[in-house]
Design a protein around this motif. Structure first.
Motif, PDB file in Angstrom:
ATOM      1  N   GLY A   1       2.663   1.583  -3.294  1.00  0.00           N
ATOM      2  CA  GLY A   1       1.725   1.920  -4.361  1.00  0.00           C
ATOM      3  C   GLY A   1       1.421   3.406  -4.424  1.00  0.00           C
ATOM      4  O   GLY A   1       0.996   3.922  -5.458  1.00  0.00           O
TER       5      GLY A   1
ATOM      6  N   ASP B   1      -0.897   5.227  -3.391  1.00  0.00           N
ATOM      7  CA  ASP B   1      -2.277   5.661  -3.614  1.00  0.00           C
ATOM      8  C   ASP B   1      -2.716   6.412  -2.356  1.00  0.00           C
ATOM      9  O   ASP B   1      -2.866   5.814  -1.287  1.00  0.00           O
ATOM     10  CB  ASP B   1      -3.174   4.440  -3.865  1.00  0.00           C
TER      11      ASP B   1
ATOM     12  N   THR C   1       0.833  -1.206   0.000  1.00  0.00           N
ATOM     13  CA  THR C   1       0.000   0.000   0.000  1.00  0.00           C
ATOM     14  C   THR C   1       0.867   1.255   0.000  1.00  0.00           C
ATOM     15  O   THR C   1       0.614   2.200  -0.754  1.00  0.00           O
ATOM     16  CB  THR C   1      -0.928   0.008   1.231  1.00  0.00           C
TER      17      THR C   1
END
Length: 293
Positions: free
Chosen positions: A193, A195, A190
């Motif tokens: 990534g 995001d 996560t």
């Protein structure tokens, strides 16, 4: 991202069979008819309410939180004064249908416990109950590792079976094993990534659990999970702004220590935690046996 009316529509559908089974039906304002969502408003709050012979059930959204209120048939309090049984975050701009499924499960269990209609399948393990947000925020209880694991798989649904398997294997939740084997990889993925929405959702959870967690739970978050950032310190700097001040300060110390030459033993223990040892049964003393106790 969720629209409020859409989120409530999903809640209604998820609870439909359970509510019918126990004689509850939705209360519709005069100007609203199915299939419209019967959202009512009181100040900044929006809510739906069920009524039946057993009592009342109200689900209310206010300030990015979703609350479940329950009242039995003998409770004569006004709808606005019903007892809150459960409270959870519902951030419409970051949550999706998977997050709602976790909320459905929590509300359903609370409903069943309150009205005394809890059912379990024969031979199926009944998972331990996590600490509710209400209990933690009021100081009645602190978040334990089980609650962290339970809430974690609410975000990362793909690890739900692994969470259950862990409990079935040991008869309790071995948090270190679960996160080292599964959870930490998801956390790092996560963060890498990048995001922003997913990172925010993750750290909203970690910040909340850390703030109101036991010492063991805080250690699990700061050392076992986020301590992994020592391998790539730039990742810590990337997500530092998403951490609460107290969590960021602790993780910074952990990362610095694990990056130092003095931490070899600690790094080995993080990678290979001690093997599980079941609690020893107490031996009966000969005196107790003689007394028939």
């Amino acid at each position: 991202m969720l629209e409020l009316s859409y989120a409530f529509n999903l809640i209604i559908k998820s609870l439909e069979s359970r509510m019918k089974e126990h004689g509850f039906s939705l209360d519709y304002p005069d100007e609203v008819r199915p299939p419209e969502v019967p959202l009512m408003q009181e100040g900044k709050s929006r809510y739906i309410i069920y009524r039946g012979q057993k009592g009342r059930v109200k689900i209310e959204y206010s300030e990015e939180k979703l609350a479940l209120y329950l009242a039995d048939a003998d409770d004569e309090s006004a709808d606005s004064d019903m007892t809150r049984a459960s409270l959870t975050l519902l951030e419409l701009d970051t949550y999706d249908e998977r997050d709602l499924r976790y909320i459905f499960d929590e509300f359903a269990e609370t409903f069943e416990n309150f009205f005394g209609v809890k059912k379990t399948q024969a031979g199926k393990l009944k998972l331990p109950t996590p600490v509710s947000k209400n209990a933690a925020k009021t100081g009645a209880l602190s978040y334990d590792p089980l609650t962290l694991g339970n809430r974690f798989v609410g975000i990362y649904q793909e690890f739900k079976d692994d969470y259950r398997d862990n409990i079935e294997k040991y008869g309790e939740f071995l948090a270190e094993e679960f996160f080292i084997e599964y959870g930490n990889k998801a956390v790092l993925a996560t963060i890498k990534g990048n995001d922003k929405i997913k990172i925010r959702k993750l750290f909203n959870l970690l910040n909340e659990i850390y703030e109101d967690g036991t010492n063991e739970t805080q250690s699990l978050i700061a050392v076992t999970i986020l301590g992994e950032l020592y391998k790539e310190p730039e990742l810590f700097e990337r997500v530092r702004e998403n951490m609460s001040d107290i969590l960021a300060g602790t993780v910074e110390q952990v990362v610095k220590y694990l990056s130092s030459g003095k931490s070899k033993g600690a790094r080995i223990r993080l990678k290979n935690p001690p093997a599980y040892r079941p609690p020893k049964k107490k031996k009966e003393s000969s005196l107790m046996k003689m007394m028939g106790m």
